[in-house]
Design a protein around this motif. Structure first.
Motif, PDB file in Angstrom:
ATOM      1  N   ARG A  70       0.833  -1.188   0.000  1.00 58.66           N
ATOM      2  CA  ARG A  70       0.000   0.000   0.000  1.00 58.66           C
ATOM      3  C   ARG A  70       0.873   1.245   0.000  1.00 58.66           C
ATOM      4  NH1 ARG A  70      -5.048   0.472   3.719  1.00 58.66           N
ATOM      5  NH2 ARG A  70      -5.231   2.205   2.303  1.00 58.66           N
ATOM      6  N   GLY A 111      -4.212   6.604  -4.630  1.00 62.65           N
ATOM      7  CA  GLY A 111      -5.021   5.702  -3.810  1.00 62.65           C
ATOM      8  C   GLY A 111      -6.358   5.550  -4.501  1.00 62.65           C
ATOM      9  N   TRP A 112      -6.486   4.498  -5.324  1.00 61.10           N
ATOM     10  CA  TRP A 112      -7.645   4.403  -6.205  1.00 61.10           C
ATOM     11  C   TRP A 112      -8.926   4.133  -5.431  1.00 61.10           C
ATOM     12  CZ3 TRP A 112     -11.685   1.409  -7.611  1.00 61.10           C
ATOM     13  CH2 TRP A 112     -12.311   1.730  -8.822  1.00 61.10           C
ATOM     14  N   VAL A 113      -9.952   4.907  -5.731  1.00 61.37           N
ATOM     15  CA  VAL A 113     -11.309   4.660  -5.229  1.00 61.37           C
ATOM     16  C   VAL A 113     -12.264   4.891  -6.388  1.00 61.37           C
ATOM     17  CG1 VAL A 113     -10.860   5.270  -2.823  1.00 61.37           C
ATOM     18  CG2 VAL A 113     -11.509   7.057  -4.436  1.00 61.37           C
ATOM     19  N   PRO A 114     -13.381   4.180  -6.427  1.00 62.03           N
ATOM     20  CA  PRO A 114     -14.334   4.395  -7.521  1.00 62.03           C
ATOM     21  C   PRO A 114     -14.975   5.771  -7.423  1.00 62.03           C
ATOM     22  CG  PRO A 114     -15.279   2.955  -5.861  1.00 62.03           C
ATOM     23  CD  PRO A 114     -13.855   3.157  -5.478  1.00 62.03           C
ATOM     24  N   THR A 115     -15.428   6.281  -8.544  1.00 53.20           N
ATOM     25  CA  THR A 115     -16.163   7.537  -8.522  1.00 53.20           C
ATOM     26  C   THR A 115     -17.504   7.319  -7.822  1.00 53.20           C
ATOM     27  OG1 THR A 115     -17.275   7.131 -10.628  1.00 53.20           O
ATOM     28  CG2 THR A 115     -15.117   8.203 -10.722  1.00 53.20           C
ATOM     29  N   LYS A 159     -19.769   3.886  -7.991  1.00 52.38           N
ATOM     30  CA  LYS A 159     -20.152   3.141  -6.787  1.00 52.38           C
ATOM     31  C   LYS A 159     -21.667   3.022  -6.694  1.00 52.38           C
ATOM     32  CE  LYS A 159     -18.829   2.664  -1.959  1.00 52.38           C
ATOM     33  NZ  LYS A 159     -18.091   1.420  -2.226  1.00 52.38           N
ATOM     34  N   ASP A 178     -16.640  -1.435  -8.858  1.00 56.32           N
ATOM     35  CA  ASP A 178     -16.306  -1.246  -7.440  1.00 56.32           C
ATOM     36  C   ASP A 178     -15.738  -2.556  -6.913  1.00 56.32           C
ATOM     37  OD1 ASP A 178     -16.145  -0.370  -4.821  1.00 56.32           O
ATOM     38  OD2 ASP A 178     -18.270  -0.694  -4.398  1.00 56.32           O
ATOM     39  N   ARG A 213     -10.592  -5.922  -2.574  1.00 56.80           N
ATOM     40  CA  ARG A 213      -9.134  -6.018  -2.495  1.00 56.80           C
ATOM     41  C   ARG A 213      -8.705  -7.475  -2.608  1.00 56.80           C
ATOM     42  NH1 ARG A 213      -6.247  -1.684  -1.096  1.00 56.80           N
ATOM     43  NH2 ARG A 213      -7.394   0.157  -0.410  1.00 56.80           N
ATOM     44  N   VAL A 260      -8.818  -3.780  -6.333  1.00 57.68           N
ATOM     45  CA  VAL A 260      -8.349  -2.447  -5.967  1.00 57.68           C
ATOM     46  C   VAL A 260      -6.851  -2.345  -6.228  1.00 57.68           C
ATOM     47  CG1 VAL A 260      -8.003  -0.861  -4.026  1.00 57.68           C
ATOM     48  CG2 VAL A 260     -10.167  -2.089  -4.258  1.00 57.68           C
ATOM     49  N   THR A 292      -5.109   0.471  -8.523  1.00 57.68           N
ATOM     50  CA  THR A 292      -4.178   1.395  -7.896  1.00 57.68           C
ATOM     51  C   THR A 292      -2.820   1.340  -8.570  1.00 57.68           C
ATOM     52  OG1 THR A 292      -5.338   1.048  -5.803  1.00 57.68           O
ATOM     53  CG2 THR A 292      -3.208   2.139  -5.693  1.00 57.68           C
ATOM     54  N   ALA A 310     -10.161   6.512 -12.391  1.00 58.40           N
ATOM     55  CA  ALA A 310     -11.462   6.089 -11.848  1.00 58.40           C
ATOM     56  C   ALA A 310     -12.586   6.426 -12.823  1.00 58.40           C
ATOM     57  CB  ALA A 310     -11.706   6.759 -10.496  1.00 58.40           C
TER      58      ALA A 310
END
Length: 328
Positions: A11, A32-36, A40, A132, A135, A201, A205, A250
């Motif tokens: 990480r 730090g990838w997160v969905p829009t 989501k 979405d 991990r 994820v 990332t 994303a």
């Protein structure tokens, strides 16, 4: 070449970009990838719809087991009433119990309906998982979330198929036909429910970290067709006549793109951007990460006199030695 990095949680890409933000200004957006939020919300909607479809499929199975397979038709029930000396019970001599033809046809239709519900739910569930993802490091959840479609297909078919073969009122021909149809549709639903290339994820990332280090920001381009997004808007792969879209990694995932192209070196060269000397090693690492392996993502190595788009220091390991760049 990338090396295995199973000894350390991966990480550090996010922490590295955080360090870079202090020295060079914040990445846009932070690593730090997160969905829009839109992706989501769409994934949540798909999962609810899939859950409803699966619930209906299992309810249909229950109807088949507890009602349909209990249907029977007595032939010759006007025969002579006799007493069975072995059991002491009265029986209708000459009467034969059979499984009605209408119930048999309804059973075949029920198998088809269960398959349609199960497969449609699996497609929606897999699409939600790519918008979405879970991990990969969370092994149990990752497996269950990505293969839930196949698990539900087994639950929705196997008990009903077993009860078909245990039914004493169906004749051999009915059991054979119903069994073949049920097993074939169950196999189809299970295979289509399996996600052979699940997203994670960690993969997203790693792609995002690569883009930020190559371009200095999280910005890529894509078009409606194709499964990948690009680092340059002048490459032939996206000169298709479709509108070229620009956004974060994303945003590209939310638009249905699966990964960063592995031909980023030629794309950078096409747009007149600096190309790292170890572009092949980076591409090899991304290929392995996209394939589900845990490997170290090499930091770009820039040639003499080349201005790096972004300088990202290694995060400190245990408060002392710097650690190499890793996938999340």
């Amino acid at each position: 070449m990338p090396e295995n990095s199973s000894k350390r949680p991966a990480r550090t890409a996010a922490s590295k970009s955080a360090s870079a933000a202090a020295a060079n200004g914040p990445a846009d957006p932070p690593a730090g990838w997160v969905p829009t939020p839109e992706a989501k919300a769409t994934a949540t909607r798909f999962r609810w719809i899939a859950a409803v479809l699966w619930a209906v499929a299992i309810a249909a199975e229950a109807v088949g087991i507890f009602w349909l397979l209990r249907q029977r038709q007595v032939v010759g029930e006007d025969g002579k009433l006799v007493r069975n000396p072995d059991t002491g019970l009265l029986e209708q001599q000459g009467a034969t119990v059979t499984f009605p033809q209408w119930a048999f046809i309804t059973l075949i239709v029920l198998f088809v309906v269960i398959a349609a519900l199960s497969i449609t739910g699996s497609f929606l569930w897999k699409k939600a998982n790519h918008l979405d993802p879970a991990r990969r490091s969370d092994t149990v959840r990752f497996f269950v979330q990505n293969q839930l479609g196949a698990i539900i297909a087994i639950i929705a078919f196997v008990p009903l198929i077993i009860m078909v073969f245990l039914n004493k009122d169906m004749d051999k021909g009915q059991k054979t036909i119903a069994g073949i149809v049920g097993i074939a549709l169950a196999a189809l639903a299970v295979v289509l429910g399996i996600d052979f290339k699940p997203a994670s994820v960690e993969q997203y990332t790693a792609d995002q970290s690569t883009v930020i280090q190559l371009l200095g920001k999280d910005q890529v381009t894509w078009v409606s067709g194709g499964a990948v997004y690009h680092v340059c808007d002048k490459v032939s792969d996206i000169q298709t006549g479709s509108a070229i879209q620009t956004g974060t990694t994303a945003d590209a995932v939310a638009a249905g793109k699966e990964r960063l192209t592995l031909k980023f070196a030629s794309e950078l060269e096409k747009c007149g951007l600096p190309v790292p000397e170890n572009a092949t090693a980076i591409a090899d690492a991304l290929r392995q990460i996209q394939g589900g392996q845990t490997v170290t993502l090499p930091a770009p190595v820039w040639g003499a006199g080349v201005q790096a788009p972004l300088t990202v220091p290694d995060a400190a390991s245990s408060g002392s030695e710097p650690s190499p760049t890793s996938t999340p």
